[in-house]
Design a protein around this motif. Structure first.
Motif, PDB file in Angstrom:
ATOM      1  N   CYS A 111       1.211  -0.994  -0.168  1.00 38.93           N
ATOM      2  CA  CYS A 111      -0.181  -0.438  -0.023  1.00 38.93           C
ATOM      3  C   CYS A 111       1.223   0.902  -0.147  1.00 38.93           C
ATOM      4  O   CYS A 111       1.504   1.390   0.689  1.00 38.93           O
ATOM      5  N   VAL A 112       1.140   2.371  -0.988  1.00 35.35           N
ATOM      6  CA  VAL A 112       1.830   3.456  -1.189  1.00 35.35           C
ATOM      7  C   VAL A 112       0.655   4.310  -1.186  1.00 35.35           C
ATOM      8  O   VAL A 112      -0.450   4.528  -1.684  1.00 35.35           O
ATOM      9  N   CYS A 113       0.967   5.250  -0.773  1.00 34.44           N
ATOM     10  CA  CYS A 113       0.794   6.454  -0.749  1.00 34.44           C
ATOM     11  C   CYS A 113       1.249   7.765  -1.908  1.00 34.44           C
ATOM     12  O   CYS A 113       2.914   8.460  -1.220  1.00 34.44           O
ATOM     13  N   LEU A 114       1.052   8.796  -2.408  1.00 36.47           N
ATOM     14  CA  LEU A 114       1.312   9.235  -3.781  1.00 36.47           C
ATOM     15  C   LEU A 114       1.084  11.179  -3.640  1.00 36.47           C
ATOM     16  O   LEU A 114      -0.157  11.082  -2.938  1.00 36.47           O
ATOM     17  N   ASN A 115       1.600  12.187  -4.026  1.00 31.24           N
ATOM     18  CA  ASN A 115       1.123  13.550  -3.887  1.00 31.24           C
ATOM     19  C   ASN A 115       0.443  13.045  -5.543  1.00 31.24           C
ATOM     20  O   ASN A 115       1.536  13.361  -5.714  1.00 31.24           O
ATOM     21  N   VAL A 116      -0.752  13.260  -5.153  1.00 29.73           N
ATOM     22  CA  VAL A 116      -1.587  13.267  -6.870  1.00 29.73           C
ATOM     23  C   VAL A 116      -1.907  14.337  -6.818  1.00 29.73           C
ATOM     24  O   VAL A 116      -3.023  15.092  -5.829  1.00 29.73           O
ATOM     25  N   GLY A 117      -2.172  15.728  -7.700  1.00 27.05           N
ATOM     26  CA  GLY A 117      -2.352  16.958  -7.962  1.00 27.05           C
ATOM     27  C   GLY A 117      -2.360  17.506  -6.281  1.00 27.05           C
ATOM     28  O   GLY A 117      -3.980  18.072  -6.224  1.00 27.05           O
ATOM     29  N   SER A 118      -1.560  17.623  -5.912  1.00 25.20           N
ATOM     30  CA  SER A 118      -1.416  17.779  -4.679  1.00 25.20           C
ATOM     31  C   SER A 118      -2.280  17.480  -3.442  1.00 25.20           C
ATOM     32  O   SER A 118      -2.357  18.054  -2.076  1.00 25.20           O
ATOM     33  N   LYS A 119      -2.907  16.485  -3.467  1.00 22.72           N
ATOM     34  CA  LYS A 119      -3.767  15.936  -2.485  1.00 22.72           C
ATOM     35  C   LYS A 119      -2.869  14.047  -2.395  1.00 22.72           C
ATOM     36  O   LYS A 119      -2.293  13.393  -3.101  1.00 22.72           O
ATOM     37  N   PRO A 120      -2.836  13.779  -0.801  1.00 20.50           N
ATOM     38  CA  PRO A 120      -2.555  12.856  -0.548  1.00 20.50           C
ATOM     39  C   PRO A 120      -3.056  11.597  -1.298  1.00 20.50           C
ATOM     40  O   PRO A 120      -4.705  11.579  -1.138  1.00 20.50           O
ATOM     41  N   ARG A 121      -3.200  10.396  -1.856  1.00 21.62           N
ATOM     42  CA  ARG A 121      -3.643   9.560  -2.506  1.00 21.62           C
ATOM     43  C   ARG A 121      -3.095   8.069  -2.511  1.00 21.62           C
ATOM     44  O   ARG A 121      -2.134   7.538  -2.732  1.00 21.62           O
ATOM     45  N   PRO A 162      -5.790   2.139  -7.437  1.00 17.84           N
ATOM     46  CA  PRO A 162      -6.497   3.314  -5.871  1.00 17.84           C
ATOM     47  C   PRO A 162      -7.412   3.341  -5.242  1.00 17.84           C
ATOM     48  O   PRO A 162      -8.343   1.962  -5.633  1.00 17.84           O
ATOM     49  N   ILE A 163      -7.341   3.097  -4.362  1.00 23.47           N
ATOM     50  CA  ILE A 163      -7.880   3.413  -2.946  1.00 23.47           C
ATOM     51  C   ILE A 163      -9.403   4.699  -2.853  1.00 23.47           C
ATOM     52  O   ILE A 163      -8.933   5.674  -3.143  1.00 23.47           O
ATOM     53  N   PRO A 164     -10.373   4.273  -2.162  1.00 25.36           N
ATOM     54  CA  PRO A 164     -10.846   5.521  -2.317  1.00 25.36           C
ATOM     55  C   PRO A 164     -10.640   6.473  -1.700  1.00 25.36           C
ATOM     56  O   PRO A 164     -10.372   5.983  -0.289  1.00 25.36           O
ATOM     57  N   PRO A 165     -10.999   7.364  -1.632  1.00 25.12           N
ATOM     58  CA  PRO A 165     -10.229   8.887  -0.551  1.00 25.12           C
ATOM     59  C   PRO A 165      -9.960   9.233   0.411  1.00 25.12           C
ATOM     60  O   PRO A 165     -11.839   8.918   0.444  1.00 25.12           O
ATOM     61  N   TYR A 166     -10.259   9.483   1.993  1.00 21.29           N
ATOM     62  CA  TYR A 166     -10.502  10.079   2.932  1.00 21.29           C
ATOM     63  C   TYR A 166     -10.381  11.443   2.935  1.00 21.29           C
ATOM     64  O   TYR A 166     -10.122  12.323   1.632  1.00 21.29           O
ATOM     65  N   TYR A 167     -11.655  12.580   2.801  1.00 19.82           N
ATOM     66  CA  TYR A 167     -12.600  13.173   2.316  1.00 19.82           C
ATOM     67  C   TYR A 167     -11.043  14.430   2.750  1.00 19.82           C
ATOM     68  O   TYR A 167     -11.213  16.097   2.433  1.00 19.82           O
ATOM     69  N   GLY A 178       0.957  17.035 -14.970  1.00 19.53           N
ATOM     70  CA  GLY A 178       2.268  16.635 -14.357  1.00 19.53           C
ATOM     71  C   GLY A 178       2.291  16.127 -12.581  1.00 19.53           C
ATOM     72  O   GLY A 178       1.290  16.870 -12.440  1.00 19.53           O
ATOM     73  N   VAL A 179       3.202  15.825 -12.435  1.00 15.12           N
ATOM     74  CA  VAL A 179       3.338  15.560 -10.537  1.00 15.12           C
ATOM     75  C   VAL A 179       4.698  15.930 -10.280  1.00 15.12           C
ATOM     76  O   VAL A 179       5.670  16.091 -10.874  1.00 15.12           O
ATOM     77  N   SER A 180       5.145  16.176  -8.887  1.00 16.23           N
ATOM     78  CA  SER A 180       5.879  16.805  -8.532  1.00 16.23           C
ATOM     79  C   SER A 180       6.762  15.877  -8.194  1.00 16.23           C
ATOM     80  O   SER A 180       6.374  15.048  -8.579  1.00 16.23           O
ATOM     81  N   SER A 181       7.641  16.135  -8.181  1.00 11.24           N
ATOM     82  CA  SER A 181       9.295  15.468  -8.462  1.00 11.24           C
ATOM     83  C   SER A 181       9.006  14.281  -7.275  1.00 11.24           C
ATOM     84  O   SER A 181      10.389  13.711  -6.652  1.00 11.24           O
ATOM     85  N   ASP A 182       8.358  15.135  -5.678  1.00  7.26           N
ATOM     86  CA  ASP A 182       8.891  14.289  -4.530  1.00  7.26           C
ATOM     87  C   ASP A 182       7.346  13.714  -4.017  1.00  7.26           C
ATOM     88  O   ASP A 182       6.352  13.962  -3.457  1.00  7.26           O
ATOM     89  N   PHE A 183       7.095  12.904  -5.094  1.00  5.46           N
ATOM     90  CA  PHE A 183       5.406  12.691  -4.984  1.00  5.46           C
ATOM     91  C   PHE A 183       4.898  11.539  -4.638  1.00  5.46           C
ATOM     92  O   PHE A 183       3.817  10.938  -3.809  1.00  5.46           O
ATOM     93  N   PHE A 184       6.527  10.550  -4.070  1.00  7.31           N
ATOM     94  CA  PHE A 184       6.133   9.355  -2.989  1.00  7.31           C
ATOM     95  C   PHE A 184       5.896  10.161  -1.594  1.00  7.31           C
ATOM     96  O   PHE A 184       6.865  10.563  -1.257  1.00  7.31           O
ATOM     97  N   LEU A 185       5.036   9.758  -1.296  1.00  9.33           N
ATOM     98  CA  LEU A 185       4.942   9.747   0.664  1.00  9.33           C
ATOM     99  C   LEU A 185       5.223   8.497   1.609  1.00  9.33           C
ATOM    100  O   LEU A 185       5.797   8.854   2.289  1.00  9.33           O
ATOM    101  N   HIS A 186       4.567   8.246   0.838  1.00  8.98           N
ATOM    102  CA  HIS A 186       4.739   6.293   1.858  1.00  8.98           C
ATOM    103  C   HIS A 186       4.768   5.359   1.219  1.00  8.98           C
ATOM    104  O   HIS A 186       4.015   5.375   0.258  1.00  8.98           O
TER     105      HIS A 186
END
Length: 344
Positions: A63-73, A88-93, A336-344
């Motif tokens: 399970c990974v978390c990416l910074n997509v469109g400035s929002k963690p997904r 994708p996992i349904p996001p928390y709002y 595009g996505v930011s260079s630090d797209f990987f969060l967890h």
């Protein structure tokens, strides 16, 4: 002479069908749902998960978390080579940024962080089996990027607050009583956590700096990996995978090998992130590629997210070789996505 017609699968008792389907990976469920309306109802039934749990059927996946469109997904990554795509996992709002993540079994705990530039004390729980979210009782203090670990079935959280009071340094959550209690610096024995990497605090597989005032800061893009019974640090430096063994203290060195992944900062899509998994025995590395198509009057850009699994082997003093178990484009984003797209 009589002819016996073959028995169809759907004519079997439902408990037997559920027992069979429970042994099929979750990543094949979308395909199973296309077989018939009956199969679709079984796949969506809570009885299927109950059967898996009752028979002790589990499966490992990331399970990974990416910074997509400035929002963690959050996404899941299948363990099968032919199925290695992020789902994708349904996001928390209201998912916070700058949170800390620990896991217990199939559940991921997202601790603290900030929302709308304000520190928070919420703790979210994501069940990776059901993809359902829930909340724990709030922490006593708002914390951003705290250190956290699971010890003896309790969640220990340290630092990350704006308070300078020693009694607010940390807190511990008891899963049985579902309560938070203060955690003093003298309560938690940090000897073990500070002996893994001399001069640093290690919690939850992450490395933190800690000053004399007990303020901690996460060392980003550094993870611990056990290599031949030694805990080594793996990191990304200038687009390259590097490693450091505190026992040998020979400094940071480049990981040799790595055929099939970017190996220098000038390679298009150089490495940007690394994370350990498989109980700290392997890592995944992440990078992105921008793919553009041009027409006379407009241009289309897409971002490919690539991932590779790396295993390691020591060869000679001061050298570490990395072997690419698999490497694949796991997701495509429009734009595009930011260079630090990987969060967890």
């Amino acid at each position: 002479m009589t002819t016996t017609l073959p028995t169809s699968f759907s004519s079997l008792p439902e408990d037997i069908i559920l027992s069979c389907l429970a042994r099929v990976s979750k990543f094949y469920r979308p395909t199973l749902s296309l077989v018939s309306k009956y199969f679709r109802s079984l796949v969506a039934s809570p009885d299927l998960e109950a059967t898996r749990s009752r028979n002790g059927i589990t499966e490992d996946y990331l399970c990974v978390c990416l910074n997509v469109g400035s929002k963690p997904r959050w996404f899941t990554l299948a363990p099968f080579p032919q199925q290695q795509k992020l789902k994708p996992i349904p996001p928390y709002y209201k998912h916070p940024k700058s949170s800390t993540v620990v896991s217990i079994g199939s559940e991921i705990y997202i601790i603290g962080g900030s929302l709308h530039q304000k520190k928070g004390n919420r703790v979210l729980v994501l069940d990776c089996r059901s993809h359902l979210w829930r909340r724990l009782p709030n922490m006593r203090l708002a914390r951003e990027t705290p250190a956290a670990d699971v010890i003896d079935g309790k969640i220990y959280v340290n630092g990350g607050s704006t308070s300078y009071k020693i009694e607010n340094w940390g807190e511990v959550y008891d899963l049985k009583t579902q309560t938070w209690e203060p955690l003093l610096f003298t309560t938690l024995d940090l000897t073990t956590h500070k002996s893994v990497v001399p001069g640093k605090l290690v919690m939850g597989g992450k490395v933190y700096s800690m000053n004399d005032d007990l303020k901690i800061s996460l060392e980003k893009n550094v993870c611990l990996v056990e290599i031949e019974n030694m805990m080594c640090q793996i990191s990304i430096s200038k687009g390259m995978l590097v490693w450091y063994n505190p026992e040998e203290n020979l400094g940071w060195s480049r990981v040799e090998g790595l055929e099939g992944v970017p190996r220098d900062p000038y390679f298009p899509g150089y490495l940007t992130s690394v994370a350990s998994y498989d109980r700290g025995r392997r890592v995944t590395v992440w990078w992105k590629l921008i793919v553009s198509r041009c027409w006379p009057d407009w241009m289309e850009s897409k971002t490919e997210i690539w991932c590779a699994e790396i295993s390691f082997e020591r060869r000679d003093l001061g050298k570490l070789w990395g072997f690419v178990e698999w490497s694949k484009n796991v997701f495509i984003f429009d734009g595009g996505v930011s260079s630090d797209f990987f969060l967890h």
